[in-house]
Design an enzyme around this catalytic site. Structure first.
Site, PDB file in Angstrom:
ATOM      1  CG  HIS A  95       5.160 -19.108  -2.954  1.00 17.55           C
ATOM      2  ND1 HIS A  95       5.344 -18.304  -4.062  1.00 17.55           N
ATOM      3  CD2 HIS A  95       4.944 -18.271  -1.906  1.00 17.55           C
ATOM      4  CE1 HIS A  95       5.219 -17.039  -3.703  1.00 17.55           C
ATOM      5  NE2 HIS A  95       4.980 -16.995  -2.401  1.00 17.55           N
ATOM      6  CD  GLU A  98       6.031 -20.684  -6.518  1.00 20.02           C
ATOM      7  OE1 GLU A  98       7.227 -20.330  -6.388  1.00 20.02           O
ATOM      8  OE2 GLU A  98       5.095 -19.872  -6.618  1.00 20.02           O
ATOM      9  CG  HIS A 230       9.160 -17.114  -6.970  1.00 19.38           C
ATOM     10  ND1 HIS A 230       8.421 -17.215  -5.823  1.00 19.38           N
ATOM     11  CD2 HIS A 230      10.253 -16.377  -6.653  1.00 19.38           C
ATOM     12  CE1 HIS A 230       9.033 -16.551  -4.847  1.00 19.38           C
ATOM     13  NE2 HIS A 230      10.148 -16.029  -5.331  1.00 19.38           N
ATOM     14  CD  GLU A 299       6.955 -16.272 -10.956  1.00 23.29           C
ATOM     15  OE1 GLU A 299       6.633 -17.482 -10.909  1.00 23.29           O
ATOM     16  OE2 GLU A 299       6.725 -15.476 -10.024  1.00 23.29           O
TER      17      GLU A 299
END
Length: 527
Positions: A95, A98, A230, A299
């Site tokens: 993404h 990020e 992520h 994450e």
């Protein structure tokens, strides 16, 4: 994969001074500091290759929609030689917003490269493992996100959508496993999580797919662990595939292995250890579904609902990256035997383990002499076959849900898809050491009352010169034998230091009779 073009002199000069460390605070830095443009990322990784040619090799795995090269950084001793070592794949920036994942990927490269000469534990990682790092999966989205001061919070790539005015596909919804399965938003081109018009419709996801395919040899995927970076949430997680999701692909061994890998990482970076149900089309879903590779999502950074979570300060980025470094290095160290963390090394980490949950290089009718007109061996989800209350073909595998079976389907009659004739299957080559572990497998051999001793189930070990030695045999008799798995153990000591194959065969060659065979969890144990 192709090599990048010749480096310009400015990059060579940079090689001596570049350091792939988290950003530092400089009040005078212009936007986008502390975040890196793709040109900066490209210059840094190419410069590190020039400065460390013995252990760093930068390769292009394809191009983005707008034509930017997608680079993977290979780190290993004898980096230009394929030594067959276990491999770890790490990727970042699916993404475009990020940015902390880029810092984490660059830090991983730096930790391995800088530590090689100074830290024996890191030197051992580099000497015994291949680490692949894709620093930015979405370079178009990255540069677009940084094109306006303060950031555009842009998540997707920059590929136009056919028959739509919307731009961009969420790369981490574009992989084939459970594509578009779990939310109506992934079907809306205007959504930030749009899954694309087709599986692998984005050139970036196709590039990663093709790279992973290139790492499979002889039915075995060299990549032993996959980590996708992520932001945000401060957790590490593994994908769980419940039966309600459609296709149950996980065995207990899979669950235990990924759970312990995630727990091991969480213990080292103080993140939460979690598991998640498929979100549809993610790289981790696809990687495990396709290759049974332990696939982990991390994450990075504190989660808030504010857009600002994607634009942390330099201090916050540096703290997160440094805190995650021990966990990532520990994970790379598990590549030789990911199942060891779950106490499954003997069972899962020998020279071969086949649970038939994915295609792994077995060949049916390898000699071209099989005579089966029905019920030839196939890798499948067996349907239960009954005669009265008795089971002639089990409706399940010894583990997971697939096995090597003689006719997986169940028809109107018990013998609708049973074996008629001879069928054989041969494994890929298995390289044995000086003290090989046992060959172990689970097998079910069932037959009806009209069977005779001319009907059989056999297993051979095929030596390097092609000669076969019968190591297990069951003959039928003129009575019913119901389906049931039993474990078989065979010593391989006589084949020490050789490369062998396992050949499985079954025959219904006497008078017409009902014969069913199922084999699962074929493995050579680790000593």
């Amino acid at each position: 994969m192709t090599r990048p073009s010749t480096l310009v002199s400015s990059i060579i000069a940079t090689a001596l001074i570049v350091a792939l460390t988290p950003p530092v605070v400089r009040g005078s830095d212009p936007w986008p500091a502390p975040y890196k443009t793709y040109a900066q990322i490209e210059s840094e990784i190419l410069a590190v290759e020039v400065a460390n040619p013995d252990i760093v090799d930068v390769q292009s795995i394809g191009s983005s929609y707008e034509g930017r090269q997608l680079y993977v950084v290979k780190i290993s001793d004898n980096v230009l030689i394929d030594e067959g070592e276990p491999e770890v794949l790490i990727d970042a920036l699916h993404h475009g917003n990020e940015h902390v994942t880029v810092a984490q990927a660059l830090d991983t490269i730096a930790a391995l490269v800088d530590g090689y000469a100074t830290d024996p534990s890191i030197a051992n990682l580099v000497d015994s493992t291949v680490t692949w790092v894709v620093v930015a999966m979405n370079p178009d989205g990255l540069d677009y996100d940084l094109s306006v001061a303060g950031g555009l919070n842009w998540r997707k790539n920059r590929q136009p959508i056919p028959r739509s005015t919307s731009i961009g596909t969420d790369l981490n919804r574009n992989y084939s496993a459970y594509w578009r399965c779990c939310s109506v938003t992934v079907r809306n081109p205007a959504s930030r999580m749009y899954a694309g018009p087709a599986r692998f419709s984005a050139p970036e996801s196709r590039a990663l797919r093709d790279f992973v395919i290139s790492r499979a040899f002889g039915g075995t995927q060299r990549i032993a662990i996959y980590l996708s970076l992520h932001a945000a949430g401060r957790y590490v997680a593994w994908p769980i595939f419940p039966r309600a999701a459609g296709i149950p692909v996980m065995t207990i061994d899979d669950r235990m292995t990924m759970n312990e890998l995630v727990a091991g990482m969480a213990a080292r970076n103080n993140y939460r250890a979690e598991r998640y149900s498929p979100t549809g089309g993610t790289s981790t879903d696809w990687m495990h579904y396709t290759y049974k590779v332990p696939s982990i999502l991390m994450e990075i950074g504190e989660y808030t609902r504010a857009v600002s979570r994607f634009y942390p300060s330099a201090e916050a980025m540096a703290a997160e990256v440094a805190g995650n470094r021990p966990a990532i290095l520990w994970l790379i160290g598990q590549a030789a035997c990911p199942a060891d963390a779950a106490g499954l090394a003997v069972r899962r980490c020998g020279p071969r383990f086949d649970d038939f949950e994915r295609a792994a290089g077995w060949v049916v009718n390898p000699d071209g002499t099989d005579t089966a007109t029905s019920g030839r061996f196939e890798r499948g989800d067996p349907a239960r076959v009954r005669i009265g209350r008795r089971t002639m073909q089990l409706g399940d595998a010894a583990s997971g849900y697939r096995a090597l079976v003689t006719g997986a389907l169940a028809g109107r009659y018990a013998n609708s898809y049973d074996l008629d004739g001879v069928t054989t299957a041969r494994s890929p080559q298995i390289t044995l050491g000086a003290d090989p572990g046992n060959l172990v497998f689970n097998a079910s051999f069932s037959y009806g009352s009209t069977a005779t001793s001319a009907d059989w189930f056999r297993v051979w070990v095929e030596a390097e010169d092609g000669t076969r030695t019968l190591v297990h045999q069951r003959l039928a008799a003129s009575r019913y034998r119901w389906a049931a798995y039993t474990e078989v153990r065979v010593s391989l000591a006589r084949w020490a230091n050789q490369s062998v194959r396992v050949v499985i065969g079954a025959g219904d060659v006497g008078r017409p009779s009902l014969v069913e065979v199922a084999v699962d969890d074929v493995r050579v144990e680790r000593r």
